[in-house]
Design an enzyme around this catalytic site. Structure first.
Site, short mmCIF file in Angstrom:
data_model
loop_
_atom_site.label_atom_id
_atom_site.label_comp_id
_atom_site.label_asym_id
_atom_site.label_seq_id
_atom_site.Cartn_x
_atom_site.Cartn_y
_atom_site.Cartn_z
N ARG A 231 2.87 -8.20 17.69
CA ARG A 231 3.72 -8.47 18.85
C ARG A 231 3.40 -7.55 20.03
O ARG A 231 3.85 -7.79 21.15
CB ARG A 231 5.20 -8.37 18.47
CG ARG A 231 5.67 -6.99 18.11
CD ARG A 231 7.06 -7.01 17.49
NE ARG A 231 8.01 -7.76 18.27
CZ ARG A 231 8.62 -7.30 19.36
NH1 ARG A 231 8.35 -6.06 19.78
NH2 ARG A 231 9.47 -8.05 20.04
N ASP B 222 11.56 -2.34 23.84
CA ASP B 222 12.10 -2.42 22.49
C ASP B 222 12.57 -1.06 21.98
O ASP B 222 12.10 -0.02 22.42
CB ASP B 222 11.04 -2.94 21.51
CG ASP B 222 10.89 -4.45 21.60
OD1 ASP B 222 11.78 -5.11 22.14
OD2 ASP B 222 9.86 -4.95 21.11
N GLU C 253 1.80 -1.88 -11.65
CA GLU C 253 2.16 -0.47 -11.61
C GLU C 253 1.50 0.28 -10.45
O GLU C 253 2.02 1.26 -9.96
CB GLU C 253 1.78 0.21 -12.94
CG GLU C 253 2.14 1.67 -13.04
CD GLU C 253 3.65 1.91 -12.98
OE1 GLU C 253 4.06 3.02 -12.59
OE2 GLU C 253 4.41 0.98 -13.32
N PRO D 121 3.54 3.41 -1.65
CA PRO D 121 4.70 4.29 -1.46
C PRO D 121 4.33 5.72 -1.10
O PRO D 121 5.13 6.44 -0.50
CB PRO D 121 5.41 4.25 -2.82
CG PRO D 121 4.94 2.99 -3.47
CD PRO D 121 3.55 2.78 -2.99
#
Length: 248
Positions: free
Chosen positions: A152, A167, A115, A88
């Protein structure tokens, strides 16, 4: 490209054998491997986590199993390559990052649980990536997201190499609206310009509608978009049309 993933839950990566990723594996474009780093623990209880020094909630992944698993991957591959920690606290993943990673020949992902990680695990890492400001049970889903977006982009991964170029986000804009047959479905018509055969007008329409969709849905993207005189003109038209539409 060789892709290794260090995870406690290798079965979560079964979807990687499907769709575009599966085809790249079948074509030999990608060598995809998932390593259960629990197999490398030297703990007599087969543990990979322990309590936090200094106190705190939850358990942390210990460095030893991950370091040893990484040593095994490096020995097999012949080099370490880019090592990506799904975390994160990492940089937010973008299409530009996917394009950067697609140029590499070896990527290793560390997908943690519990954790978090013992801080020393970061010594192995070249990149720390987050897929957004929210909490997942572990790093597996994030790793799959990054892998899918990256693979991709490899040459021959898609049936039409231009598909990736057009895209959303690849151009810096959201993708323009697209249509297929029938031209009239329940009274909803395909824009006439798309069936006109006028390629210059079609290209201009696509550019303008990509700008319109970005302006309406993700105006923040326009802050970093590299405008040309033509795209500035089209955006002015979009803003005028949208203002007139709002007044009606």
């Amino acid at each position: 490209m060789r892709i290794d993933v260090l995870s406690l839950f290798p079965n979560m990566f079964a979807p990687m054998r499907e769709s575009i990723i599966g085809k790249t594996i079948d074509k030999g474009l990608v060598d995809f491997n998932v390593v259960d780093f629990r197999d490398y623990t030297t703990n007599k209880h087969n543990k990979v986590d322990d309590e936090i020094y200094g106190g705190g909630q939850g358990m942390l992944l210990m460095p030893q199993p991950i370091f040893d698993a990484m040593d095994a991957v490096e020995a097999q591959a012949g080099h370490r390559g880019r090592v990506i920690l799904m975390d994160p606290a990492g940089e937010t993943f973008t299409q530009a990052k996917a394009e950067e990673l697609a140029k590499e020949d070896h990527l290793t992902f560390i997908a943690g649980h519990y954790e978090g990680y013992d801080e020393r695990i970061r010594e192995l890492v070249t990149d720390e990536i987050s897929i957004g400001d929210f909490v997942l049970t572990g790093g597996e889903l994030g790793a799959m997201t990054v892998i899918d977006a990256t693979v991709r982009l490899l040459e021959d991964a898609l049936g039409d190499d231009m598909s990736a170029v057009d895209d959303s986000f690849s151009t810096g804009l959201l993708e323009y609206p697209q249509y297929t047959r029938p031209a009239n479905f329940r009274g909803m018509q395909v824009p006439a310009v798309l069936t006109s055969g006028n390629h210059a007008k079609i290209a201009e329409w696509k550019q303008k509608e990509a700008l319109r969709r970005t302006y309406l849905r993700r105006p923040d993207l326009l802050e970093h978009y590299q405008f040309t005189p033509e795209t500035k003109r089209l955006l002015r038209e979009v803003k005028q049309e949208e203002a007139e539409s709002a007044e009606k």
